[in-house]
Motif scaffolding. Structure first.
Motif, PDB file in Angstrom:
ATOM      1  N   LEU B 523       0.846  -1.193   0.000  1.00 29.97           N
ATOM      2  CA  LEU B 523       0.000   0.000   0.000  1.00 29.97           C
ATOM      3  C   LEU B 523       0.881   1.243   0.000  1.00 29.97           C
ATOM      4  CD1 LEU B 523      -2.913   0.922   0.061  1.00 29.97           C
ATOM      5  CD2 LEU B 523      -2.780   1.000   2.544  1.00 29.97           C
ATOM      6  N   ASP B 524       1.933   1.178   0.799  1.00 27.59           N
ATOM      7  CA  ASP B 524       2.850   2.297   0.869  1.00 27.59           C
ATOM      8  C   ASP B 524       3.465   2.563  -0.507  1.00 27.59           C
ATOM      9  OD1 ASP B 524       4.500   4.207   2.359  1.00 27.59           O
ATOM     10  OD2 ASP B 524       6.127   2.872   1.729  1.00 27.59           O
ATOM     11  N   ARG B 525       3.887   1.481  -1.195  1.00 26.48           N
ATOM     12  CA  ARG B 525       4.442   1.644  -2.543  1.00 26.48           C
ATOM     13  C   ARG B 525       3.404   2.252  -3.485  1.00 26.48           C
ATOM     14  NH1 ARG B 525       9.438  -1.223  -3.243  1.00 26.48           N
ATOM     15  NH2 ARG B 525      10.348  -0.749  -1.223  1.00 26.48           N
ATOM     16  N   LEU B 526       2.173   1.755  -3.361  1.00 31.87           N
ATOM     17  CA  LEU B 526       1.119   2.232  -4.252  1.00 31.87           C
ATOM     18  C   LEU B 526       0.835   3.710  -4.040  1.00 31.87           C
ATOM     19  CD1 LEU B 526      -1.475  -0.631  -4.374  1.00 31.87           C
ATOM     20  CD2 LEU B 526      -0.422   0.531  -6.300  1.00 31.87           C
ATOM     21  N   LEU B 527       0.867   4.117  -2.754  1.00 34.41           N
ATOM     22  CA  LEU B 527       0.580   5.517  -2.477  1.00 34.41           C
ATOM     23  C   LEU B 527       1.677   6.405  -3.049  1.00 34.41           C
ATOM     24  CD1 LEU B 527      -0.803   5.243   1.145  1.00 34.41           C
ATOM     25  CD2 LEU B 527      -2.052   5.791  -0.940  1.00 34.41           C
ATOM     26  N   ARG B 528       2.849   5.802  -3.289  1.00 38.18           N
ATOM     27  CA  ARG B 528       3.941   6.589  -3.846  1.00 38.18           C
ATOM     28  C   ARG B 528       4.030   6.471  -5.356  1.00 38.18           C
ATOM     29  NH1 ARG B 528       9.014   5.339  -0.131  1.00 38.18           N
ATOM     30  NH2 ARG B 528       7.787   4.808   1.695  1.00 38.18           N
TER      31      ARG B 528
END
Lengths: 112, 883
Positions: B523-528
């Motif tokens: 999710l963190d990667r996706l938000l970035r």
């Protein structure tokens, strides 16, 4: 002579309850008592008595235990339980109401 | 005490009793009759005559006695159970902490399962109350080399498949459309489903009101009829008088002939169904076999499987390529595939649901292991009590039953608490209002969910009850009594079980921690992920022009121009653009492209690109950077029909380092590349890059009647939408604004299921961590108190505090580390289930694995430290005196 009165099962139950209300008895004694009191006018089919006794035992109206008979033989004695005593009272009053209603009906005139 | 009720004991005994009773009767009668002077023979005959048939009487008596015996036994068992239950309740009540811990643990395990199962049920089953849903198969077109996967079929292809009676008993193909319908005087955008084939037969749905239409109604010249969804019907009138009335869909009048029941919802968003009219264009075999606009659903013939159907379809596709060579001239890699309808519908929620189901099962196993270890510790403490009972004559069965009743009470109590918790969880998910997944808004604890929970609870009861029960059966009375009362016999085997339980709790917790860690990192990667456009401060909404009042391209262009001016005039609006095919607003389709004069590079994929039609100040409004050349702007107008902007992906694929500006491109129509734009994510942040071609709407406005307006503004979206609706009403009050939302909201909505699964997995992992730590703590405390004598002796003999602490810590940490190793092994086996949930990090991500392990080890250290402190405080003078 009305010695061939058919006994319906419910009536037989009532007779047994009434008989045992005087105290514990074995099956044969119950039959003898009915014969004596009715002066042998009521012929109970004897074989029907025992299943009836066992059924009433199952319902918890009677309790049974083995004891010694008058002539010292092992016999199965039945006695009324408190539940059986209540059942007796209830059935008896029911029966009495029925009999009095039936007599009223049978005694009536055709166009009363 | 006389127990008369129990007189008819065993069947054999009872049979002998009946014989004795009857013999007594007959003998008595015969003697009596002989006493009256009868001969023995006569007396016997007379007695038998009065009695009737002894065999019948005997049989009946035995039947009654058997029945009596059964009833008595049942009543006794119930009474025994009630006694046990009362006893267990008293016992449990005396230890509120122990009881509370077990109840909460079971409640967590069962509650989590009930909640997840209700989601599974909602996602996989509930939206479709379709008889024989398992026989429905979805057929899709597939163009692997063009990167066009899982595409709809063309109506012509669907019509061909309808004739394959050896494959499908009935079949239908469903398109999608949006149209304006007036509800209560307000023009509203509604989605509908034009169908061909036997739609209602395939889904086995009967109208709640009126009738449905037939496949023949798709032929040209048939009267226009429509079947309404229950929802649209209630919005319009909720009155059966609606049948036979005329409903205008767009500008076209349709006769309302029926209403479907509320339970039917396919396609999910459809408010009405109508026959798709098969005109000569759609039926043109040369031009329309690639018009991929209908989703095909067929009811498979008995005996056919989805796998076999897939094989048949590939063969059929081959045959079509020969038969309709012209129709498939542009595509070389077309094939078809089949999927079960249920699986196809669950779509992207499916991998999430599967992962959650696995996770929640792990949580349940962990809860069971935890409860079992608590019970084992407890069993050690009460071994003496049980031994005393055994010595007093309680059978092993009776003792095991006591324990079983106790764990049943705990399980049932815990399960009920769990249901309450699940109800809370379900409310929470509904409150999230994942608008993209309306199916999740209909979560509830329905009958199947309750049944499932009941099953889970029974399983839990068996898992947590049987082990202690079996152990109790083996209790060695004399040893337990001899022992000082704290250690029971069989200590070694109990310790093995306890260790096993703690180790498995660590293993399961590691799995859940890693799973949660992976989704969090994803999710963190996706938000970035850079979507290629600046999503903040952009509001998008769609506007559709009625075809009959805006027939000319010029008319439409004039409308968009004046609408653009009005929007720009709203105070707070910085810039305005329009597009068909803007990111996260729906697709504008895709087409093959050709670059005359640009030979294919080595290894270049098929030239196939998504498309968008843009108008106004689109690129600036969206914040899509033009990296070379120029953007398409308002100035290009109707004259700039040939102006085309392509994206970086297309340039990388087809031009490499060469300059694309000025190159001509054939993509639907012929044009010239004037600019290169940054690549954007079109529908999903996880999607790979695929070429995109921007056309100048101003030049091709002849056929596009529906555009998405994008407005860059600092105004709140709701405020902007109201202002835009007012501007629109000034131009044409009959046109509604639809799908109004900021781009940020749209991006967030696309992450909804991931956020949800991350939160749920996180919650599960947290729960398991707490449970596992409680497990270690309880077990280590137990070990310390059991070994306090040994520790006392060691201390008396001069062992250092640090040595004692190290001894206890070593034992606890060994279990933790073994658990970690097993957990890591399990993850190697189960990890691939996570693949669909993981983005931007490898499934077997070392950082996550190490992080989760460190967290677990650190927590386990803490959980061992407290008991080891207690061990150090053991006073040898006290413990040694205790015996």
């Amino acid at each position: 002579m009305a010695n061939d009165l058919d006994l319906m099962r419910g009536t037989l139950d009532l007779f047994v309850l009434k008989t045992l209300a005087w105290g514990p008895r074995h099956g044969l004694a119950i039959l003898r008592w009915i014969e004596t009191v009715t002066q042998a006018q009521l012929q109970v089919e004897e074989g029907a008595l025992y299943p009836a006794l066992h059924r009433m035992e199952q319902k918890g109206w009677l309790a049974a235990e083995w004891g010694l008979s008058e002539n010292n033989r092992r016999a199965k004695y039945y006695r009324l339980t408190p539940k059986g005593r209540r059942q007796y009272t209830a059935t008896l009053s029911h029966w009495q109401r029925y009999v009095s209603a039936a007599s009223l009906l049978l005694a009536s005139e055709g166009d009363a | 005490m006389k127990r008369l009720v129990r007189l008819p004991g065993s069947p054999a005994r009872s049979s002998a009793d009946v014989d004795a009773e009857l013999a007594f009767h007959l003998d008595g009668r015969i003697e009596e009759l002989m006493a009256r002077g009868m001969t023995r023979d006569d007396a016997e005959r007379e007695a038998m005559r009065r009695f009737g048939d002894p065999a019948t009487v005997r049989a009946e008596m035995e039947r009654i006695d058997t029945d009596t015996r059964r009833r008595t036994a049942f009543r006794e068992r119930v009474m025994e159970l009630a006694r046990d239950a009362r006893f267990a309740l008293r016992t449990l009540g005396r230890r509120p902490l122990y009881t509370g811990a077990i109840l909460v643990t079971i409640a967590l395990g069962v509650g989590a399962n009930a909640a997840v199962f209700s989601a599974v049920h909602a996602v996989l089953r509930k939206p479709f109350e379709i008889p024989g849903i398992g026989r429905l198969a979805v057929v899709r077109d597939d163009f692997p080399r063009m990167g066009l996967r899982d595409a709809a079929l063309s109506p012509l292809e669907a019509l061909d498949l309808f004739d394959r009676k050896e494959l499908f008993t009935t079949a239908t193909a469903v398109g999608g459309e949006g149209a304006t319908i007036e509800i209560d005087g307000v023009p509203t955008r509604a989605s509908g489903a034009p169908t061909i084939g036997d739609f209602f037969g395939t889904f086995a749905v009967r109208p709640a009101l009126g009738r449905t239409y037939r496949p023949e109604d798709s032929e040209m010249g048939r009267p226009r009829v429509v079947v309404l969804s229950h929802r649209l019907w209630t919005q319009l009138s909720a009155d059966s008088a609606i049948l036979g009335t005329t409903l205008r869909i767009g500008e076209t009048p349709y006769e309302v002939i029926g209403v479907l029941p509320a339970s039917f919802g396919y396609p999910r968003s459809a408010l009405y169904w109508r026959p798709m009219t098969l005109d000569s264009t759609l039926l043109n075999q040369d031009k329309s076999r690639g018009t991929l606009i209908t989703g095909f659903v067929g009811r498979m013939r008995d005996g056919l499987t989805v796998e076999r159907l897939g094989g048949e379809l590939r063969a059929i596709a081959e045959q079509w390529h020969r038969q309709y060579a012209a129709g498939y001239a542009n595509v070389s890699d077309h094939t078809m595939m089949a999927r079960s309808f249920v699986i196809a519908q669950a779509g992207e929620l499916r991998p999430i649901v599967t992962a959650l189901l696995v996770a929640v099962t792990l949580v349940l196993l962990l809860a069971c292991a935890n409860v079992a270890s608590l019970q084992l510790v407890r069993a050690a403490g009460r071994a003496r009590e049980l031994a005393v009972r055994a010595a007093l004559g309680a059978g092993r069965g009776a003792i095991a039953r006591t324990l079983l009743v106790e764990s049943t009470l705990l399980t049932v109590g815990g399960a009920l608490l769990g249901l309450v918790a699940a109800q809370g969880a379900v409310r929470w998910v509904r409150a999230l209002e994942l608008s993209r997944y309306p199916v999740l808004n209909s979560l509830d604890l329905s009958a199947p969910v309750l049944a499932y929970t009941g099953g889970i609870a029974v399983l839990t009861g068996i898992l947590v009850g049987v082990a202690p029960g079996l152990r109790a059966m083996r209790t060695d009375v004399s040893a337990a009594l001899r022992d000082s009362g704290r250690g029971a016999s069989g200590g070694a085997s109990r310790h093995r079980l306890l260790r096993l339980s703690v180790v498995s709790q660590h293993a399961l917790t590691l799995l859940l921690l890693v799973g949660a860690g992976l989704t969090m990192r994803s999710l963190d990667r996706l938000l970035r992920v850079d979507p290629g456009f600046a999503a903040d401060d952009v509001v998008a909404f769609s506007v559709s022009l009625p075809q009959q009042s805006y027939t000319e391209g010029g008319q439409r262009l004039a409308f968009w121009r004046s609408f653009e001016e009005r929007l720009r005039a709203i105070p707070g609006v910085q810039s305005v653009g329009f597009a068909l095919g803007a990111p996260f607003t729906g697709s504008a389709g895709s087409t093959m492209y050709d670059l005359p004069g640009v030979p294919p590079m080595a290894g270049e994929p098929r030239r196939h690109a998504n498309q968008a039609f843009v108008f106004g100040d689109y690129f600036r409004t969206m914040g899509i950077e033009i990296v070379r050349g120029r953007a398409i702007t308002m100035a290009d107008g109707a004259a700039g029909a040939t102006v085309v902007v392509v994206d970086e992906t297309l340039v990388r694929q087809s031009f490499g380092r060469a300059d694309p500006i000025g190159a001509s491109i054939v993509h639907g129509a012929e044009g010239t590349i004037v600019g290169v734009a940054r690549s954007v994510k079109l529908a999903d942040l996880t999607e790979g890059s695929h070429p995109l071609v921007y056309h100048n709407y101003g030049g091709v406005a002849g056929w596009v009647g529906s555009l998405t307006a994008v407005v860059r503004t600092s105004l709140p979206p709701a405020f902007l939408l109201k202002a835009a609706q007012r501007s629109l009403a000034e131009l044409d009050p009959s046109i509604p604004i639809a799908d109004g939302a900021s781009l940020r909201e749209r991006l967030d909505a696309s992450l909804g299921p991931r956020r949800l699964s991350t939160r749920i997995l996180g919650a599960f992992a947290g729960m398991s961590l707490v449970l596992a730590l409680l497990g270690v703590y309880a077990v280590m405390s137990h070990v310390v108190s059991e070994r306090s004598r040994e520790i006392g002796i060691r201390t008396a003999l001069g062992a250092q505090r640090s040595q004692i602490m190290a001894m206890v810590m070593r034992e606890g940490m060994t279990m933790a580390v073994v658990g970690l190793a097993i957990g890591a092994g399990l993850f190697a086996a189960l990890g691939r289930l996570m693949r669909a949930l993981v983005y931007g990090v490898p499934v077997f991500d070392a950082a996550t694995l190490v992080g989760a392990s460190l967290l677990l080890v650190g927590a386990a250290l803490g959980a061992c430290w407290l008991p080891s402190r207690r061990a150090v405080r053991v006073d040898p003078a006290v413990t040694l005196k205790a015996d």
